[in-house]
Write a protein that holds these residues in place. Structure first.
Motif, PDB file in Angstrom:
ATOM      1  N   GLY A  29       0.889  -1.348   0.028  1.00 53.92           N
ATOM      2  CA  GLY A  29       0.364   0.196  -0.680  1.00 53.92           C
ATOM      3  C   GLY A  29       1.142   1.277  -0.212  1.00 53.92           C
ATOM      4  N   GLY A  30       1.121   1.955   1.581  1.00 53.85           N
ATOM      5  CA  GLY A  30       2.287   2.397   1.659  1.00 53.85           C
ATOM      6  C   GLY A  30       1.734   4.064   0.666  1.00 53.85           C
ATOM      7  N   PRO A  31       2.126   5.077   0.940  1.00 52.92           N
ATOM      8  CA  PRO A  31       1.835   6.533   0.829  1.00 52.92           C
ATOM      9  C   PRO A  31       1.641   6.773  -0.957  1.00 52.92           C
ATOM     10  N   GLY A  32       2.469   6.449  -1.635  1.00 55.39           N
ATOM     11  CA  GLY A  32       2.930   6.821  -3.004  1.00 55.39           C
ATOM     12  C   GLY A  32       3.633   7.963  -2.815  1.00 55.39           C
ATOM     13  N   GLU A  33       3.596   9.197  -4.037  1.00 52.87           N
ATOM     14  CA  GLU A  33       5.329   9.770  -4.513  1.00 52.87           C
ATOM     15  C   GLU A  33       3.827  11.276  -4.278  1.00 52.87           C
ATOM     16  N   PHE A  34       4.839  12.622  -3.852  1.00 54.20           N
ATOM     17  CA  PHE A  34       3.823  13.913  -4.204  1.00 54.20           C
ATOM     18  C   PHE A  34       3.204  14.057  -5.843  1.00 54.20           C
ATOM     19  N   GLN A  36       1.715  12.429  -8.028  1.00 50.39           N
ATOM     20  CA  GLN A  36       1.584  10.621  -8.651  1.00 50.39           C
ATOM     21  C   GLN A  36       0.578  10.499  -8.709  1.00 50.39           C
ATOM     22  N   GLY A  37      -0.725  11.478  -7.953  1.00 53.14           N
ATOM     23  CA  GLY A  37      -1.690  10.497  -8.816  1.00 53.14           C
ATOM     24  C   GLY A  37      -2.531  11.458 -10.348  1.00 53.14           C
ATOM     25  N   VAL A  38      -1.356  12.514  -9.912  1.00 50.91           N
ATOM     26  CA  VAL A  38      -2.312  12.714 -11.750  1.00 50.91           C
ATOM     27  C   VAL A  38      -1.499  11.999 -12.626  1.00 50.91           C
ATOM     28  N   SER A  39      -0.660  11.786 -12.653  1.00 50.76           N
ATOM     29  CA  SER A  39      -0.286  11.300 -14.126  1.00 50.76           C
ATOM     30  C   SER A  39      -0.735   9.233 -14.108  1.00 50.76           C
ATOM     31  N   GLU A  40      -1.203   9.061 -12.678  1.00 51.85           N
ATOM     32  CA  GLU A  40      -0.707   7.963 -12.444  1.00 51.85           C
ATOM     33  C   GLU A  40      -2.155   7.164 -11.290  1.00 51.85           C
ATOM     34  N   VAL A  41      -2.305   5.480 -11.395  1.00 46.45           N
ATOM     35  CA  VAL A  41      -2.954   4.942 -10.474  1.00 46.45           C
ATOM     36  C   VAL A  41      -2.098   4.776  -9.172  1.00 46.45           C
ATOM     37  N   VAL A  42      -2.870   5.354  -7.956  1.00 41.50           N
ATOM     38  CA  VAL A  42      -1.613   5.887  -7.011  1.00 41.50           C
ATOM     39  C   VAL A  42      -1.991   4.015  -5.718  1.00 41.50           C
ATOM     40  N   ASN A  43      -1.686   3.244  -5.410  1.00 40.50           N
ATOM     41  CA  ASN A  43      -2.055   1.942  -4.445  1.00 40.50           C
ATOM     42  C   ASN A  43      -2.839   1.130  -5.649  1.00 40.50           C
ATOM     43  N   ALA A 309       0.139  20.550   5.282  1.00 43.83           N
ATOM     44  CA  ALA A 309       0.315  19.304   4.416  1.00 43.83           C
ATOM     45  C   ALA A 309       2.002  19.091   3.217  1.00 43.83           C
ATOM     46  N   VAL A 310       1.610  20.708   2.837  1.00 40.00           N
ATOM     47  CA  VAL A 310       3.163  20.787   2.175  1.00 40.00           C
ATOM     48  C   VAL A 310       4.601  20.795   2.354  1.00 40.00           C
ATOM     49  N   ASN A 311       3.614  21.531   3.053  1.00 41.64           N
ATOM     50  CA  ASN A 311       5.488  22.028   3.526  1.00 41.64           C
ATOM     51  C   ASN A 311       6.218  20.257   4.523  1.00 41.64           C
ATOM     52  N   ARG A 318       1.673  12.086   0.340  1.00 39.44           N
ATOM     53  CA  ARG A 318       0.335  11.686   0.049  1.00 39.44           C
ATOM     54  C   ARG A 318      -0.698  12.738  -0.379  1.00 39.44           C
ATOM     55  N   LEU A 319      -0.233  13.795  -1.166  1.00 35.52           N
ATOM     56  CA  LEU A 319      -1.050  15.091  -1.824  1.00 35.52           C
ATOM     57  C   LEU A 319      -1.118  14.600  -3.415  1.00 35.52           C
TER      58      LEU A 319
END
Length: 584
Positions: A29-34, A36-43, A309-311, A318-319
């Protein structure tokens, strides 16, 4: 009317493509990267079960697919309301493709672009096992577009573009056949719809995507808005109990839904819940604590949580911070004095400090400063155009004061500014605008209204606006689809002005604008259309009826337990139909 099941044919984008698409938050699972969900599927996951938990700051606009206009409900209602067409369930540019849902395939276009024939898949049923037929879709179009009892909340594209609809009085009359007279839609058999348009309209396939193209059985309701208490499901989920505005809702599995006929919806959760009227700060906190999964509105973290959150490097993974094609702007009403004078409207344009407004929305992560109307993703947008240049976006007070002199208000004047009370970023932006305008002698009083009233009976009511002198109103708009017509038509065309649920808040009714917009959608060449949309954008800016603010970039939070997460540019938020949860 026959309701005999005759089998099914499945076409369109495959849901399995989403589940197997590149990208993951890791094997566990895990959070992925900043971003990441804009261009690909996360989790990525095909795990079924659990409860998917939504919340929203306001009350839900409406659960009736024929009576809704907020983007989040166009996305969410697909859980229980299938439409003729929809958008591909893919991240990135692939999501812009219009694909079949209830339809077998793409429409057959004839008569020089004025006729669209759509064939339905056969054997599809509602939650009660009765068959979905063509007349049910025609009925939803009728009830949401035609007659004095037409539902007020959604767009009226069908009414505007269907042929032979002028004399039709709607489905709620004493006529034996409630659909008699709606000649713009023919249903020659249970599985065929033929749409006849008044004139060529190249954007019509996008109208077929909207919730008003979902089926509602002809014999299910009387006039009014009672259907929203418990819409009859054609999708993978149905209402657990009747919905009462403000009380939240729960969806459970619809056993009559046929997954083989539906390549769009993965239907992973066992149950889906929505809480209404939850404070934004609480939503943000509960998302991060694992007590919620999705902010239904899709507008992202509020001002308080966003910067924090951004900082924070751990949270940032997770964003997602996509451009969502939303433009937050200020309407300047052309019927409220002194804004009926062009120079007074121009004074507002010059006085606004766009840099301050951008900071109110969260700085660069909240959005980019706008100087034109069309969002960047819409063909015809020109980021270089600026009718009201000012150094560093801070405004030009000298020019603003000169315009006030020109319109006879050299000493300044008072104005009311409407904002949505349950949108913290908008309240903050309103306060920034107030400070900006007061530098030029325009004394602003901020009037706050809850979202549900804002667009229906307050800012959405021209009578209320004029009686209460709401000359200014902060608002946002996403394109109904990504063309100039899909953005302009409901907020700037004169024919869009309505007595209630009016989104042409400026009450802009310009003959040149109306005529040109009507002609552009007959043009086949997309480059020519884009050039015309750019000219229309400049006309609106010259008339100073919208004050550009920011092209919005939400900061979307995806909890670790949320699966198959990605930003869909056509829905302008996460694609709700693919989401699952690892929480049981």
């Amino acid at each position: 009317m026959s309701r005999t099941a005759l089998g099914w044919i499945a076409l369109g984008a495959s849901a399995s493509l989403v589940l197997s698409a590149c990208g993951s938050g890791g094997d566990d699972g895990g959070p992925g990267e900043f971003d990441q969900g804009v261009s690909e599927v996360v989790n990525s996951s095909d795990e079924k079960g659990g409860t998917l938990r939504y919340a929203i700051t306001s009350d839900i606009e409406s659960t009736d697919p024929g009576n809704t206009y907020y983007g989040y409900m166009w996305n969410f209602s697909r859980y229980y309301a299938r439409t003729l067409y929809t958008y591909a369930s893919e991240p990135g540019q692939a999501a812009r493709e219009v694909v079949p849902d209830l339809a077998k395939g793409q429409p057959e276009v004839g008569n020089d672009g004025k006729t669209y024939t759509v064939k339905l898949k056969e054997g599809l049923t509602y939650e009660d096992g009765s068959e979905i037929v063509a007349e049910d879709i025609k009925f939803n179009i009728a009830r949401s577009n035609f007659g004095p009892d037409a539902l007020p909340g959604g767009p009226k594209y069908y009414k505007e573009h269907l042929a032979k609809s002028g004399d039709y009085e709607g489905p709620f009359t004493d006529a034996e056949d409630p659909l008699e007279g709606l000649g713009g839609v023919e249903t020659p058999d249970d599985h065929t719809l033929v749409f006849h348009l008044k004139e060529k309209f190249v954007d019509f396939p996008y109208v077929l995507v909207q919730p008003q193209s979902s089926p509602v059985p002809v014999d299910t309701e009387k006039p009014g808005e009672r259907y929203q208490a418990s819409p009859i499901s054609s999708g993978p989920y149905k209402f657990e109990d009747e919905w009462t505005s403000g009380d939240g809702l729960a969806l459970v599995r619809n056993d009559e839904w046929d997954p083989e006929s539906d390549p769009i919806r993965t239907a992973l959760p066992d149950r889906i819940t929505v809480e209404e009227g939850v404070d934004q700060n609480e939503i943000d906190q509960r998302l991060q604590n694992g007590e919620l999964d999705v902010d239904l509105a899709g507008t992202g973290l509020g001002p308080g949580a966003k910067g924090e959150a951004v900082n924070d490097e751990a949270t940032k993974t997770r964003l997602d911070n996509p451009e969502n094609q939303a433009h937050y702007f200020m309407n300047v009403n052309t019927k409220v004095e002194p804004f009926d004078d062009l120079a007074c409207r121009q004074a507002v344009q010059y006085a606004v400090d766009r840099g301050s407004v951008q900071r109110a929305w969260g700085g660069k992560t909240g959005g980019t400063k706008a100087t034109q109307v069309l969002p960047p993703a819409v063909p015809g947008a020109n980021a270089e155009y600026n009718a009201y240049p000012s150094q560093d976006g801070e405004g030009d007070i000298d020019e603003a004061e000169a315009k006030l002199e020109e319109c006879g208000e050299g000493g300044g004047f008072s104005a009311n500014l409407a904002v949505r009370s349950d949108r913290p970023a908008e309240v903050r932006a309103g306060e920034s605008i107030k400070e900006s305008l007061e530098r030029a002698g325009i004394d602003v009083t901020i009037e706050q209204f809850p979202t549900k009233q804002f667009s229906t009976s307050r800012v959405g009511s021209p009578d209320y606006v004029q009686e209460n002198e709401l000359g200014l109103a902060l608002h946002g708009w996403m394109p109904d689809w990504l063309t100039g017509y899909g953005y302009f038509s409901q907020i700037l065309h004169g024919s869009a002005i309505k007595k209630a649920s009016n989104y042409n808040v400026a009450e802009f009714d310009n003959e040149e604008f109306n005529k040109t917009l009507d002609q552009v959608v007959k043009m086949d060449d997309p480059q020519v259309r884009a050039e015309e949309y750019e000219k229309l954008d400049q006309l609106v800016m010259e008339e100073a009826v919208l004050v550009p603010m920011v092209f919005h970039k939400p900061v979307l939070y995806r909890p670790d337990n949320l699966t198959n997460v990605y930003f869909n540019p056509s829905w302008k938020m996460y694609d709700y139909m693919t989401l699952g949860t690892t929480e049981t």
